[in-house]
Design a protein around this motif. Structure first.
Motif, PDB file in Angstrom:
ATOM      1  N   MET A   1       0.811  -1.373  -0.040  1.00 32.95           N
ATOM      2  CA  MET A   1      -0.137   0.181  -0.268  1.00 32.95           C
ATOM      3  C   MET A   1       0.837   1.226  -0.081  1.00 32.95           C
ATOM      4  SD  MET A   1      -2.999   0.905   0.277  1.00 32.95           S
ATOM      5  CE  MET A   1      -4.064   2.600   0.406  1.00 32.95           C
ATOM      6  N   THR A   2       0.692   2.214  -1.063  1.00 31.09           N
ATOM      7  CA  THR A   2       1.327   3.218  -1.019  1.00 31.09           C
ATOM      8  C   THR A   2       0.322   4.667  -0.547  1.00 31.09           C
ATOM      9  OG1 THR A   2       3.093   2.663  -2.499  1.00 31.09           O
ATOM     10  CG2 THR A   2       2.583   5.071  -2.433  1.00 31.09           C
ATOM     11  N   TRP A   3       0.876   5.522   0.214  1.00 24.37           N
ATOM     12  CA  TRP A   3       0.489   6.763   0.639  1.00 24.37           C
ATOM     13  C   TRP A   3       0.932   7.917  -0.143  1.00 24.37           C
ATOM     14  CZ3 TRP A   3       0.509   2.728   3.581  1.00 24.37           C
ATOM     15  CH2 TRP A   3      -0.578   2.262   4.327  1.00 24.37           C
ATOM     16  N   GLN A   4       0.294   8.525  -0.960  1.00 28.54           N
ATOM     17  CA  GLN A   4       1.114   9.792  -1.949  1.00 28.54           C
ATOM     18  C   GLN A   4       0.497  10.985  -1.289  1.00 28.54           C
ATOM     19  OE1 GLN A   4       0.877   9.372  -5.893  1.00 28.54           O
ATOM     20  NE2 GLN A   4       0.818  11.521  -6.304  1.00 28.54           N
ATOM     21  N   GLY A   5       1.615  12.041  -1.084  1.00 29.12           N
ATOM     22  CA  GLY A   5       1.164  13.253  -0.361  1.00 29.12           C
ATOM     23  C   GLY A   5       0.302  13.339   0.774  1.00 29.12           C
ATOM     24  N   ALA A   6       0.395  12.290   1.542  1.00 30.05           N
ATOM     25  CA  ALA A   6      -0.401  12.225   2.720  1.00 30.05           C
ATOM     26  C   ALA A   6       0.093  13.174   4.068  1.00 30.05           C
ATOM     27  CB  ALA A   6      -0.331  10.650   3.284  1.00 30.05           C
ATOM     28  N   PRO A   7      -0.851  13.722   4.627  1.00 29.26           N
ATOM     29  CA  PRO A   7      -0.272  14.532   6.024  1.00 29.26           C
ATOM     30  C   PRO A   7       0.093  13.523   6.878  1.00 29.26           C
ATOM     31  CG  PRO A   7      -2.547  15.063   5.136  1.00 29.26           C
ATOM     32  CD  PRO A   7      -2.335  13.815   4.283  1.00 29.26           C
ATOM     33  N   ALA A   8       1.275  13.856   7.702  1.00 30.44           N
ATOM     34  CA  ALA A   8       1.654  13.187   8.936  1.00 30.44           C
ATOM     35  C   ALA A   8       0.592  12.395   9.509  1.00 30.44           C
ATOM     36  CB  ALA A   8       2.653  13.831   9.611  1.00 30.44           C
ATOM     37  N   GLU A   9      -0.527  13.153  10.029  1.00 33.21           N
ATOM     38  CA  GLU A   9      -1.537  12.583  10.917  1.00 33.21           C
ATOM     39  C   GLU A   9      -2.354  11.615  10.338  1.00 33.21           C
ATOM     40  OE1 GLU A   9      -3.048  16.614   9.279  1.00 33.21           O
ATOM     41  OE2 GLU A   9      -1.142  15.668  10.043  1.00 33.21           O
ATOM     42  N   LEU A  10      -2.165  11.334   8.985  1.00 31.47           N
ATOM     43  CA  LEU A  10      -2.915  10.144   8.258  1.00 31.47           C
ATOM     44  C   LEU A  10      -2.140   8.985   8.002  1.00 31.47           C
ATOM     45  CD1 LEU A  10      -5.204  12.305   6.008  1.00 31.47           C
ATOM     46  CD2 LEU A  10      -5.790  11.667   8.313  1.00 31.47           C
ATOM     47  N   LEU A  11      -0.837   9.047   8.526  1.00 33.03           N
ATOM     48  CA  LEU A  11      -0.011   7.785   8.182  1.00 33.03           C
ATOM     49  C   LEU A  11       0.120   6.888   9.015  1.00 33.03           C
ATOM     50  CD1 LEU A  11       2.971   9.957   6.477  1.00 33.03           C
ATOM     51  CD2 LEU A  11       1.478   8.492   5.267  1.00 33.03           C
ATOM     52  N   PRO A  12       0.365   5.519   8.855  1.00 33.91           N
ATOM     53  CA  PRO A  12       0.828   4.811   9.814  1.00 33.91           C
ATOM     54  C   PRO A  12       2.018   5.348  10.741  1.00 33.91           C
ATOM     55  CG  PRO A  12       0.438   3.556   7.719  1.00 33.91           C
ATOM     56  CD  PRO A  12       0.442   5.126   7.742  1.00 33.91           C
ATOM     57  N   ALA A  13       2.080   5.078  11.856  1.00 39.09           N
ATOM     58  CA  ALA A  13       3.413   5.271  12.457  1.00 39.09           C
ATOM     59  C   ALA A  13       4.539   5.204  12.107  1.00 39.09           C
ATOM     60  CB  ALA A  13       3.343   4.916  13.993  1.00 39.09           C
ATOM     61  N   GLU A  14       4.753   3.708  11.305  1.00 33.56           N
ATOM     62  CA  GLU A  14       5.965   3.457  10.607  1.00 33.56           C
ATOM     63  C   GLU A  14       6.282   4.086   9.663  1.00 33.56           C
ATOM     64  OE1 GLU A  14       4.059  -0.169  12.815  1.00 33.56           O
ATOM     65  OE2 GLU A  14       3.225   1.421  11.685  1.00 33.56           O
ATOM     66  N   LEU A  15       5.404   4.929   8.933  1.00 39.89           N
ATOM     67  CA  LEU A  15       5.975   5.770   7.772  1.00 39.89           C
ATOM     68  C   LEU A  15       5.884   7.097   8.203  1.00 39.89           C
ATOM     69  CD1 LEU A  15       3.515   4.116   5.069  1.00 39.89           C
ATOM     70  CD2 LEU A  15       6.030   3.525   5.598  1.00 39.89           C
ATOM     71  N   THR A  16       5.813   7.642   9.448  1.00 41.49           N
ATOM     72  CA  THR A  16       6.128   9.148   9.658  1.00 41.49           C
ATOM     73  C   THR A  16       7.540   9.437   9.743  1.00 41.49           C
ATOM     74  OG1 THR A  16       5.908   8.518  12.176  1.00 41.49           O
ATOM     75  CG2 THR A  16       3.866   9.355  10.858  1.00 41.49           C
ATOM     76  N   ASP A  17       8.120  10.821   9.398  1.00 40.39           N
ATOM     77  CA  ASP A  17       9.548  11.105   9.355  1.00 40.39           C
ATOM     78  C   ASP A  17      10.406  10.577  10.641  1.00 40.39           C
ATOM     79  OD1 ASP A  17       9.701  11.600   6.868  1.00 40.39           O
ATOM     80  OD2 ASP A  17       8.796  13.605   7.210  1.00 40.39           O
ATOM     81  N   GLY A  18       9.594  11.079  11.863  1.00 38.91           N
ATOM     82  CA  GLY A  18      10.448  10.899  13.020  1.00 38.91           C
ATOM     83  C   GLY A  18      10.346   9.452  13.895  1.00 38.91           C
ATOM     84  N   TYR A  19       9.858   8.540  12.949  1.00 42.33           N
ATOM     85  CA  TYR A  19       9.687   7.050  13.641  1.00 42.33           C
ATOM     86  C   TYR A  19      11.107   6.264  13.221  1.00 42.33           C
ATOM     87  CZ  TYR A  19       7.499   2.610  14.957  1.00 42.33           C
ATOM     88  OH  TYR A  19       7.368   1.394  15.425  1.00 42.33           O
ATOM     89  N   ALA A  20      11.642   5.832  14.312  1.00 42.09           N
ATOM     90  CA  ALA A  20      12.591   4.971  14.133  1.00 42.09           C
ATOM     91  C   ALA A  20      12.804   3.582  14.646  1.00 42.09           C
ATOM     92  CB  ALA A  20      13.923   5.947  14.583  1.00 42.09           C
ATOM     93  N   GLY A  21      11.754   2.991  14.873  1.00 44.14           N
ATOM     94  CA  GLY A  21      11.801   1.719  15.401  1.00 44.14           C
ATOM     95  C   GLY A  21      11.769   0.650  14.676  1.00 44.14           C
ATOM     96  N   ILE A  22      11.995   0.809  13.322  1.00 39.20           N
ATOM     97  CA  ILE A  22      12.054  -0.671  12.400  1.00 39.20           C
ATOM     98  C   ILE A  22      13.056  -0.048  11.390  1.00 39.20           C
ATOM     99  CG2 ILE A  22       9.863  -1.232  12.976  1.00 39.20           C
ATOM    100  CD1 ILE A  22       8.823  -0.359  10.321  1.00 39.20           C
ATOM    101  N   PRO A  23      13.679  -1.313  10.643  1.00 37.58           N
ATOM    102  CA  PRO A  23      14.314  -0.764   9.465  1.00 37.58           C
ATOM    103  C   PRO A  23      13.610  -0.010   8.264  1.00 37.58           C
ATOM    104  CG  PRO A  23      14.687  -2.999  10.094  1.00 37.58           C
ATOM    105  CD  PRO A  23      13.533  -2.581  10.938  1.00 37.58           C
ATOM    106  N   ARG A  24      14.038   0.858   7.612  1.00 37.22           N
ATOM    107  CA  ARG A  24      13.168   1.536   6.469  1.00 37.22           C
ATOM    108  C   ARG A  24      14.196   1.893   5.449  1.00 37.22           C
ATOM    109  NH1 ARG A  24       9.473   6.095   9.204  1.00 37.22           N
ATOM    110  NH2 ARG A  24      11.335   6.907   9.509  1.00 37.22           N
ATOM    111  N   ARG A  25      13.619   2.095   4.189  1.00 42.42           N
ATOM    112  CA  ARG A  25      14.511   2.575   3.082  1.00 42.42           C
ATOM    113  C   ARG A  25      13.991   3.877   2.851  1.00 42.42           C
ATOM    114  NH1 ARG A  25      18.039   0.471   0.005  1.00 42.42           N
ATOM    115  NH2 ARG A  25      17.661  -1.804   0.892  1.00 42.42           N
ATOM    116  N   ILE A  26      14.637   5.004   3.148  1.00 43.47           N
ATOM    117  CA  ILE A  26      14.417   6.435   3.013  1.00 43.47           C
ATOM    118  C   ILE A  26      15.232   7.049   2.040  1.00 43.47           C
ATOM    119  CG2 ILE A  26      14.188   8.593   4.068  1.00 43.47           C
ATOM    120  CD1 ILE A  26      14.199   6.933   6.619  1.00 43.47           C
ATOM    121  N   ASP A  27      14.676   7.437   0.849  1.00 40.03           N
ATOM    122  CA  ASP A  27      15.149   7.991  -0.450  1.00 40.03           C
ATOM    123  C   ASP A  27      16.203   7.102  -0.930  1.00 40.03           C
ATOM    124  OD1 ASP A  27      13.540  10.449  -0.149  1.00 40.03           O
ATOM    125  OD2 ASP A  27      14.791  11.234   1.296  1.00 40.03           O
ATOM    126  N   GLY A  28      15.935   5.931  -0.879  1.00 40.78           N
ATOM    127  CA  GLY A  28      16.973   5.036  -1.527  1.00 40.78           C
ATOM    128  C   GLY A  28      17.683   4.334  -0.667  1.00 40.78           C
TER     129      GLY A  28
END
Length: 503
Positions: free
Chosen positions: A471-498
């Motif tokens: 599932m992809t969220w495009q242009g979503a406000p932070a308050e509508l995102l799952p926690a794991e996809l918010t900018d400040g979240y650091a609890g799991i491995p993520r690929r950010i800008d590649g």
């Protein structure tokens, strides 16, 4: 409604009426409850579902003695085997809790808005989300590892999917007990009403797959049974994924060096693998390629002696007995096939059969010997030289596993064999036997058709991938995102800008 009865395979006698077959209306009601539970189970989040899985594990462990006793009475698999199977199941529930804690299974990725060689890019954030209610079909041969409890149930719950389970008719009392334990423990752990459901009967299984609420199906069983369920899925207005583990020959190749070095040991160990669980493992070696000549003779002689020393094997149900007798007779009567050895004759009531060892030559290998026969039988194929060996391998169907038994330090021939087997198996086994499937991060239990109809595994941590979708969220406000996809979240491995960013 028909009775659902529990049979003791050691005597062939009915012991109790467990339940009534589930009606079409009852299936619909259970599926509606599962659909209603889906959002609540997802809302528990990774932390809540990890706690749920650990609670389910503890609840099964607390009733270990009762579970093993009733499962042994219904399957005749023995307390030792069943105790080990329950240990595996409680472990994998905890392992999937660890998967949730670690979080990489989500495949979370963030691409911030910015310029690219293709032009401006919007903000894109992607992760895996649960499919929705899943139908799981219990397997006859693993009442505690591929049934009400087991890998399908554990991985589906971990993903956030409610689970509707079709109990197998070979162990309905075991299914009922395990369901009651899990259902009670789940409620206490905060799982929504409808997270788990149980149905009995062939008609109920067909109704379950046809229900619009069901978003995926996990099945372990025969090709015939799998095809029947696929036909139902094809008739649905909205088709859903079917993850079937279906049929497997599991060839074993013994190299000349291995036969010369430890032929007698290999022969006895092979029969131990063939008769493990009365030959009712999906990974049972159904065909063994052994070199011609004296070294190969030592393997075959040891196999024959071991079969002749083996007592009758109790099978799980009358249908498996009928299938074993029919298919093994067809194998034995095929052109160029000889009977090498039979186990002790069956004497008395119950669902027992005598183990069987057959042989043929690679140069004249009939197609019948490449058919899976569930139960304690295997075919030895003697090959004279590498050309005959490679020719025989080329005639084999794909399997869950393929094994190569090598001489000490031998690499050249095993490498060539491996290259030819690689396209025909999901797991290559070296200097060991395929029975037994460890639950781990690196495990793969699957293979090309007809062993499965999917690229996914049904054992190991990546089994969770079956019940998730991107599932992809495009242009979503932070308050509508799952926690794991918010900018400040650091609890799991993520690929950010590649770039892969670890916690």
């Amino acid at each position: 409604m028909n009775d659902v009865v529990s049979v003791d395979p050691r005597t062939g006698q009915t012991v109790e009426v467990v339940a009534q077959e589930t009606t079409t209306d009852e299936v619909a009601q259970l599926c509606a409850a599962a659909l209603a539970a889906a959002s609540g189970l997802d809302a528990l989040g990774r932390v809540g579902r990890a706690s749920l899985l650990r609670s389910l594990s503890a609840a099964l462990e607390a009733r270990r003695e009762d579970i093993v006793a009733i499962a042994d009475r219904e399957t005749a698999l023995g307390p030792t085997r069943l105790g080990g199977e329950l240990t595996r199941t409680t472990y994998q529930l905890r392992l999937f809790a660890d998967v949730l804690d670690e979080g990489s299974y989500l495949e979370a990725a963030i691409d911030h808005a910015g310029d690219t060689p293709m032009g401006p890019r919007p903000d894109l954030r992607r992760m895996l989300v649960p499919l929705g209610p899943v139908a799981v079909f219990g397997a006859s041969n693993f009442p505690l590892a591929f049934s009400v409890p087991g890998g399908d149930t554990a991985s589906a719950l971990a993903s956030g999917c409610p689970v509707m389970i079709k109990a197998h008719g070979s162990h309905p009392a075991t299914s009922r007990l395990c369901f009651e334990i899990l259902d009670e423990a789940g409620r206490k752990a905060g799982a929504p009403e409808g997270t788990l459901g149980l149905v009995h009967g062939l008609r109920a299984g067909a109704d379950l797959v046809a229900q619009p609420a069901i978003r995926a199906v996990g099945f372990t069983g025969s090709v015939t049974g799998g095809r029947a369920l696929l036909e139902i899925i094809e008739q649905r207005p909205e088709r859903v994924p079917f993850f079937g583990e279906l049929s497997s020959l599991n060839p074993v190749v013994v190299t000349p060096h291995a036969a010369n070095e430890r032929g007698t040991t290999i022969g006895r160990e092979l029969i131990g693998s063939v008769t493990l669980g009365a030959g009712q493992f999906c990974t049972k070696p159904g065909l063994v390629l052994v070199p011609a000549g004296a070294a190969g003779d030592s393997v075959v002689d040891a196999m024959a002696a071991a079969v002749e020393e083996t007592a009758p094997q109790v099978l799980l149900n009358a249908g498996i007995v009928e299938s074993f007798e029919r298919i093994s007779a067809r194998l034995a009567q095929a052109p160029e096939v000889e009977t090498l050895a039979r186990g002790a004759a069956v004497d008395g009531p119950g669902l027992a059969v005598a183990p069987l060892l057959l042989t043929t030559r690679a140069a004249r290998m009939p197609p019948e010997v490449t058919e899976e026969c569930f139960g304690p039988v295997t075919v030895v194929v003697r090959y004279a030289g590498e050309n005959e060996l490679f020719g025989a391998i080329g005639e084999l169907p794909s399997s869950l596993t393929a094994a190569v038994l090598r001489g000490t330090g031998e690499t050249e021939l095993p490498l060539t064999i491996s290259e030819r087997l690689r396209s025909r198996a999901g797991r290559l086994v070296y200097d060991s036997y395929p029975t037994g499937v460890a639950v781990s991060w690196a495990q793969h239990h699957g293979g090309p058709w007809p062993s499965t109809n999917t690229q996914h595994t049904s054992v190991g941590t990546t089994a969770i991938r079956r019940f998730l979708r991107p599932m992809t969220w495009q242009g979503a406000p932070a308050e509508l995102l799952p926690a794991e996809l918010t900018d400040g979240y650091a609890g799991i491995p993520r690929r950010i800008d590649g770039a892969l960013v670890l916690p």
